[in-house]
Design an enzyme around this catalytic site. Structure first.
Site, short mmCIF file in Angstrom:
data_model
loop_
_atom_site.label_atom_id
_atom_site.label_comp_id
_atom_site.label_asym_id
_atom_site.label_seq_id
_atom_site.Cartn_x
_atom_site.Cartn_y
_atom_site.Cartn_z
N ASP A 297 0.83 -1.18 0.00
CA ASP A 297 0.00 0.00 0.00
C ASP A 297 0.88 1.25 0.00
O ASP A 297 1.85 1.34 0.75
CB ASP A 297 -0.91 -0.02 1.23
CG ASP A 297 -2.05 0.96 1.13
OD1 ASP A 297 -2.77 0.93 0.12
OD2 ASP A 297 -2.24 1.75 2.07
N GLU A 344 0.88 -0.62 -5.15
CA GLU A 344 -0.25 0.33 -5.19
C GLU A 344 0.37 1.69 -5.52
O GLU A 344 1.01 2.33 -4.69
CB GLU A 344 -0.96 0.35 -3.84
CG GLU A 344 -2.25 1.16 -3.83
CD GLU A 344 -2.03 2.63 -3.55
OE1 GLU A 344 -2.18 3.42 -4.50
OE2 GLU A 344 -1.70 2.97 -2.42
N ASP A 401 -11.08 0.45 -0.58
CA ASP A 401 -11.23 1.88 -0.34
C ASP A 401 -12.22 2.54 -1.29
O ASP A 401 -12.45 3.75 -1.19
CB ASP A 401 -9.88 2.59 -0.48
CG ASP A 401 -9.04 2.49 0.78
OD1 ASP A 401 -9.61 2.25 1.87
OD2 ASP A 401 -7.81 2.66 0.69
#
Length: 515
Positions: A297, A344, A401
């Site tokens: 992430d 990401e 998300d």
């Protein structure tokens, strides 16, 4: 090839149905693996598996290495005779469609305490030996994690920087006293980690045997209130009083005029480099033990990151700093071999930063991400439209998300809907499956959808709304028997049509760190 043409589903274990208020690593997880295999899938993606802290977010974990005890299967503890069947026969009437964390934590942790007590009095020699072996082999992180978690429990889950000064500063006498006073609680925390790791790795072996690779997740930053900051303060931007001096965030953009003030303590990359990136090597070793593929992430922070003074009022006061770049991954590769990592890489970039990050991804063959929901702004040049992909991407219909696909469609503008209908040749009646088809049909080597999109659920099933803490974030649970054979056959058909089914002789699940 690290990433042959394959597909999979994102589903966190907490979302599984079951009788105990939260999904776990028991029968529902095994049934999900069976469903994935029958549907021709190659990946099961999960969110971080660490014990959750503030707001129950898996991205605010209490340890970068420990597993979440709430995911331990109580039924499997019964099979091991660490619990009796009668212990779970009269479970409370928990909600089935969401997780009530306060209720679940109190009830389940009491049962896990009982399981440990039974283990202490009932365990045979072989089980005791297996436990001692786990404790010995994982001492590098387990000793600190078990002490930290026991101390948090003893302090009513308050943050470590609110404890007595001696404990905050890890003074030897204070730590020795805590280990003596909390010996039973520390032993229980070690037992819970043993049970989590045993159950997860057994489930992983089952999935791998069916050619399903486990797809894990590493948040690049760790929470201030976590074992790793407490145990390794020299690695983080803290002052002499152990308060953060520099914290994480992102600069102002289209979505936020003041940027986003995340507040994680930033790494002291100079110190980490002098230690030859030892903490990060071990973090990757742990992640690649639990998973075959790992998504990182906010990967861009390895190239450059936004540094915000801890005293700032908004993230607008930050500035860009250079990250460790390729040197970190060279050291990790030297220690662990080649890795299957997904970056990401979303967000706003200036041309120099985008070029630098892309060069880093190419150097190590790490694919970036494309999100289908971001594609339909109205121009054919949009980077997230499938016809603009190359093979070295992972395409998602959406992530934890995002809105669900149906939720996104319900709130999309008229112009966005018009462009989407034209592009997908769709009337929008089954927009989630239209996006799945487009993702599966794309040239991107990896395509992932969410369980919510497979089930065509609206935003009531959304996993997380960034910037908001607490329920309903992280609370969604799938209904029992929602993933039907018919649904699996529909996904299998798309997977076959677009060439994403693994051949029977493929052996793609073992990560280099495990071989």
């Amino acid at each position: 090839m690290k990433f042959p043409r394959r597909s999979g589903v994102l589903m966190h274990p907490s979302c599984f149905p079951g009788s105990y208020g939260i999904g776990d690593l028991g029968d529902a997880a095994y049934a999900f693996v069976d469903w994935l295999a029958d549907a021709g899938q190659s990946y099961w993606q999960v969110l971080p598996l660490s014990p959750t802290g503030y707001g129950d977010s898996p991205y605010q974990g209490l340890s970068a290495f420990a597993g979440n005890p709430l995911l331990i299967s109580l039924d499997h503890l019964v099979l091991r005779e660490h619990l009796d069947a009668r212990d779970v026969e009269n479970a409370p009437a928990f909600p089935t469609e969401r997780i009530d964390y306060g209720w679940v934590i109190t009830w389940k942790m009491n049962l896990l305490r009982r399981a440990h007590e039974n283990f202490q009095t009932r365990a045979q020699a072989a089980q005791r030996a297996a436990f001692e072996k786990f404790v010995s082999e994982n001492a590098s992180w387990l000793d600190d994690a078990a002490l930290f978690l026991a101390l948090k429990e003893a302090h009513n889950r308050s943050a470590w920087y609110e404890w007595a000064p001696g404990l905050c500063a890890r003074e030897p006498d204070a730590l020795a006293r805590a280990r003596r006073d909390l010996a039973q609680d520390i032993a229980r925390q070690m037992y819970l980690q043993w049970m989590f790791y045993e159950q997860w790795l057994t489930l992983k072996a089952y999935a791998n045997a069916q050619r399903i690779a486990l797809f894990g997740d590493i948040p690049i930053y760790v929470a201030r209130d976590c074992c790793d900051v407490w145990a390794n303060p020299e690695l983080f931007a803290l002052d002499a009083a152990l308060n953060p001096t520099l914290v994480s965030g992102v600069p102002p953009d289209y979505f936020s005029q003041d940027g986003q003030f995340w507040g994680h303590p930033l790494y002291r990359w100079d110190v980490i480099a002098k230690q030859n990136y030892r903490w990060w090597v071990e973090r990757f070793r742990s992640a690649l033990t639990l998973s075959d593929v790992v998504r990182i992430d906010h990967f861009r922070a390895f190239y450059n990151y936004w540094e915000v003074p801890a005293t700032a009022k908004t993230a607008r006061e930050g500035k860009w700093r250079a990250g460790p770049g390729g040197k970190l991954f060279e050291v990790v590769r030297e220690n662990l071999g080649d890795m299957r990592i997904v970056a990401e890489d979303l967000g706003d970039f200036d041309a120099q930063s985008r070029a630098g990050l892309d060069a880093l991804l190419r150097q190590f063959e790490f694919p970036g991400m494309k999100i289908m929901q971001f594609a339909f702004g109205g121009t054919a040049e949009a980077a997230f439209l499938p016809h603009n992909y190359t093979r070295d991407w992972v395409v998602y219909t959406g992530t934890h998300d995002n809105d669900t696909a149906v939720g996104w469609w319900d709130s999309a503008s008229a112009a966005e809907k018009h462009f989407t209908r034209r592009y997908l040749n769709s009337d929008g009646a089954e927009i989630a499956w239209d996006l799945i088809r487009a993702a599966w049909a794309s040239v991107a080597n990896t395509a992932i959808t969410t369980t919510q999109d497979l089930l065509q659920l609206g935003n009531a099933a959304r996993m997380n709304l960034p910037g908001v803490s607490g329920p309903p974030n992280w609370c969604w649970r799938m209904a029992p028997d929602a993933l039907t054979d018919e649904l699996g056959e529909r996904l299998l058909d798309l997977t076959q049509i677009y060439g994403r089914v693994a051949s029977p002789e493929s052996a793609e699940t073992a990560s280099p760190a495990q071989t």
